[in-house]
Design an enzyme around this catalytic site. Structure first.
Site, PDB file in Angstrom:
ATOM      1  N   LYS A  81      -0.973   7.607  -9.162  1.00 54.66           N
ATOM      2  CA  LYS A  81      -0.789   6.374  -8.475  1.00 54.66           C
ATOM      3  C   LYS A  81      -2.244   6.147  -7.882  1.00 54.66           C
ATOM      4  CE  LYS A  81      -1.082   7.111  -3.264  1.00 54.66           C
ATOM      5  NZ  LYS A  81      -0.264   8.186  -1.898  1.00 54.66           N
ATOM      6  N   LYS A  83       5.006   1.167  -5.967  1.00 55.24           N
ATOM      7  CA  LYS A  83       6.023   1.572  -4.749  1.00 55.24           C
ATOM      8  C   LYS A  83       5.277   0.598  -3.728  1.00 55.24           C
ATOM      9  CE  LYS A  83       3.563   5.821  -2.287  1.00 55.24           C
ATOM     10  NZ  LYS A  83       3.653   6.981  -2.441  1.00 55.24           N
ATOM     11  N   GLU A 140       1.112   0.589  -5.875  1.00 58.65           N
ATOM     12  CA  GLU A 140       0.812   0.877  -4.703  1.00 58.65           C
ATOM     13  C   GLU A 140       0.129   0.166  -3.648  1.00 58.65           C
ATOM     14  OE1 GLU A 140       0.348   5.330  -2.809  1.00 58.65           O
ATOM     15  OE2 GLU A 140       1.290   4.513  -1.277  1.00 58.65           O
TER      16      GLU A 140
HETATM   17  P1  13P Z   1       2.954   7.573   3.612  1.00 60.72           P
HETATM   18  O1  13P Z   1       4.408   7.600   3.437  1.00 60.72           O
HETATM   19  O2  13P Z   1       2.928   8.663   4.538  1.00 60.72           O
HETATM   20  O3  13P Z   1       2.642   5.921   4.057  1.00 60.72           O
HETATM   21  O4  13P Z   1       2.383   7.964   1.915  1.00 60.72           O
HETATM   22  C1  13P Z   1       3.120   7.669   1.316  1.00 60.72           C
HETATM   23  C2  13P Z   1       1.756   7.606  -0.055  1.00 60.72           C
HETATM   24  O5  13P Z   1       2.154   8.082  -1.230  1.00 60.72           O
HETATM   25  C3  13P Z   1       0.643   7.137   0.333  1.00 60.72           C
HETATM   26  O6  13P Z   1      -0.524   6.295   0.053  1.00 60.72           O
END
Ligand code: 13P
Length: 339
Positions: free
Chosen positions: A136, A219, A177
């Protein structure tokens, strides 16, 4: 790298009714959450907390993967089983956070750019050997007066694309993400515009970097009114705006979108995901599921409080949220499940 292995991993990550547990909080984020509850901020407490999460009975029905932090992927259960092995043995894919956090963007004091590309190829090789199969990288986009700037969106999208390319070279499925923060007083419409711009620039950069779109997971954040906006969009309005935005910007070859929760209340994050899957059942080219951090862990952490005696109750709290979100990924959640 083996394209078939990457495709199979990406498909496994979005398997029907499953989502991803984001447990990759960095030292500072993990410690901040502990401090708020008065839990000691030691390495052993972080290890014990993650052991509580990962050994919760039955969570492999709901989690396809767990995202780990560098410290956590090197840790083991009290009885000595390395966390990546524990998860793999339970049929859960271990993932790894590869970014090194969002830092101030030069020439733009109110914006951030995510760092971590230096030495990334070697880190990926090491994590793959340790059992990681996906990764990620979180980019952070802030909405405010005159921002986000195109400079910020482009710098972050470019870094996401370089990270994703290195992951696919090294055998890890990249979770891409781009988080648009819900901080601020912006409207749902403004959130929609910014998401649209960000997602389009991200997919242009992914294209330029030669990313195989069938071997990655997006994401995204949800299209939501800013927390301080006097007018909050309904569950249905958020679901419709989010799906419209994704349909316009995310190619059909992407296997799935696994949302972040971003600071939404636990049940709201579940209800939004459920509404998207219910309203658009049978109409979407990709799976829509969850990759929540806070919205999965909050209740469990508040129950655990650092005490061995609370482990079983905390695991039940995690199981409950995981079960509700699994139902939401199928469009089968009902608020009656919360009782
Ligand atoms: P949250 O669901 O708490 O936003 O965290 C997800 C995440 O991986 C943030 O990088």
């Amino acid at each position: 790298m083996d394209a078939n292995e990457l495709k199979a991993t990406a498909q496994a990550m979005i398997a029907q009714g499953k989502g991803i547990l984001a447990a990759d909080e960095s030292f500072s984020t993990a410690n901040k959450r502990f401090q708020q509850l008065g839990i000691p901020t030691t390495e052993e407490m972080r290890r014990a907390y993650r052991e509580m999460l990962f050994t919760a009975p039955g969570i492999n029905q709901f989690f396809s993967g767990v995202i780990l932090f560098d410290e956590t992927i090197r840790q083991s259960t009290k009885s000595g089983i390395p966390f990546p092995q524990l998860l793999t043995d339970a049929g859960i894919l271990p993932g790894i956070k590869l970014d090194e956090g969002a830092k101030p963007l030069a020439k733009s004091p109110h914006e951030l750019v995510t760092e971590g590309l230096d030495g990334l190829r070697d880190r990926i090789t090491e994590y793959y050997k340790m059992g990681a199969r996906f990764a990620k990288w979180r980019a952070v986009i802030t909405i405010g007066q005159q921002i986000p700037s195109s400079r910020c969106i482009e710098a972050n999208a470019h870094a996401l694309a370089r990270y994703a390319a290195l992951c696919q070279d090294g055998g890890l499925v990249p979770i891409v993400e781009p988080e648009v923060l819900m901080d601020g007083d912006h409207t749902l419409e403004r959130s929609f515009e910014v998401h649209q711009e960000v997602l389009n620039v991200v997919f242009e950069q992914l294209y330029r970097a030669g990313i195989d779109l069938d071997q990655m997971i997006l994401k995204p954040s949800m299209v939501i009114s800013g927390v301080d906006c006097p007018e909050q969009g309904s569950i249905e309005a958020v679901a419709k705006a989010t799906v419209k935005c994704l349909l316009d910007a995310v190619p059909a070859s992407v296997p799935g979108c696994a949302f972040l929760s971003g600071g939404q209340a636990d049940e709201t994050a579940t209800a939004h995901l459920n509404a998207m899957n219910q309203i658009f059942a049978g109409e979407l080219p990709w799976a829509l599921t969850f990759s929540y951090g806070r919205a999965l862990q909050q209740a469990a952490m508040q129950t655990w409080m650092g005490e061995d005696a609370n482990v079983a109750a905390a695991q039940k709290a995690l199981y409950h949220r995981a079960q509700c979100n699994s139902a939401a990924a199928l469009g089968q959640y009902d608020s009656g499940m919360e009782k």
